[in-house]
Design a protein around this motif. Sequence first.
Motif, short mmCIF file in Angstrom:
data_model
loop_
_atom_site.label_atom_id
_atom_site.label_comp_id
_atom_site.label_asym_id
_atom_site.label_seq_id
_atom_site.Cartn_x
_atom_site.Cartn_y
_atom_site.Cartn_z
N CYS A 119 27.68 28.83 33.47
CA CYS A 119 28.12 29.82 34.46
C CYS A 119 27.18 29.90 35.64
N THR A 214 31.90 27.89 35.16
CA THR A 214 32.70 29.02 35.63
C THR A 214 31.87 29.81 36.64
N PHE A 216 31.31 33.34 38.56
CA PHE A 216 31.61 34.77 38.54
C PHE A 216 31.09 35.40 39.82
N LYS A 226 34.75 36.01 48.42
CA LYS A 226 35.59 35.42 47.37
C LYS A 226 36.53 34.34 47.93
N GLU A 231 38.45 29.42 43.04
CA GLU A 231 38.47 29.29 41.58
C GLU A 231 37.58 30.32 40.88
N ARG A 233 35.98 33.71 39.32
CA ARG A 233 36.49 34.92 38.68
C ARG A 233 35.77 36.10 39.31
N VAL A 235 34.82 39.65 39.08
CA VAL A 235 34.75 40.63 38.00
C VAL A 235 33.87 41.79 38.46
#
Length: 250
Positions: A119, A214, A216, A226, A231, A233, A235
């Motif tokens: 991540c 991933t 975040f 963003k 792609e 996430r 959060v």
Amino acid sequence: MILELDCGNSFIKWRVLDASASGLVSEGVVDSNQALLESLRIIKSLSLRTCRLVSVRTNEETSALTEMLERAFGIPVVCAKPAREMSGVRNGYEDYERLGLDRWLAMLGGFHLAAGSACLVLDFGTAVTADFVAADGEHLGGFICPGMPLMRNQLRTHTRKIRYGDEAAERALSSHVPGRTTVEAVERGCSLMLRGFVLTQLELARAYWGEQFTVFITGGDAELVKGVVPEARVVPDLVFVGLAMACPLS
Ligand SMILES: Nc1ncnc2c1ncn2[C@@H]1O[C@H](COP(=O)(O)OP(=O)(O)OP(=O)(O)O)[C@@H](O)[C@H]1O
Ligand SMILES: CC(C)(CO)[C@@H](O)C(=O)NCCC(=O)O
Ligand SMILES: [K+]
């Protein structure tokens, strides 16, 4: 009900969960301990059982807040603590206690949500941070730089002719073409710096992990960046995800 707090440098993000810690009762952002009390007091049929919090403030400030909550609601208050290792993530700092706890919790939350993939965790608050966690849970380290509020305030403070209000600032960010007013030039310039930062972090993550990771994005200014990582996430409560892991209800 459970009170959760993320005490950053500028704001306290708070939320109240129901007794089972699964449903959201209420949430908000405040700029002082007093404002937090006022926000909580107007919640109908509030019945707090416990509080868990993470703070990047001084011990004195955090104690003052903790004591205020214990006094006002008669509840125990549990603070997230630094750790060398937790939930499969290994703190990569030379001195693990020096790593910001908000970063640590966001990493725990990200690694958990990514179900074991590597991540890249990006947080856009007062400061901007990036942290790299490999698929085996090793924290490779990260970066800290000024966030949008600090960048724009430095320009305002250290120049004589950069002055504008919040509303103009918000309007200026509707596009990223070169500015034709001071507010557009500054707001778009700083926003592009953040976006450039994100792209650099992505390059580094690709160099480590190819496409196997991933991304975040969290923090109050997540919306500004963003768009450059479709792609990712987004959060907003990533720190709270980690807080629940670090401070489980007893
Ligand atoms: N509802 C909101 N309340 C306050 N700030 C917000 C809100 N939504 C977006 N922002 C923006 O978020 C930024 C602050 O981010 P955030 O609240 O994540 O960090 P912080 O608590 O100030 O600092 P940090 O967590 O980095 O120590 C500010 O630039 C602010 O303009
Ligand atoms: C970098 C911030 C300000 C981001 O909120 C916070 O995580 C912090 O105060 N960290 C301590 C310094 C460090 O993480 O190295
Ligand atoms: K934060």
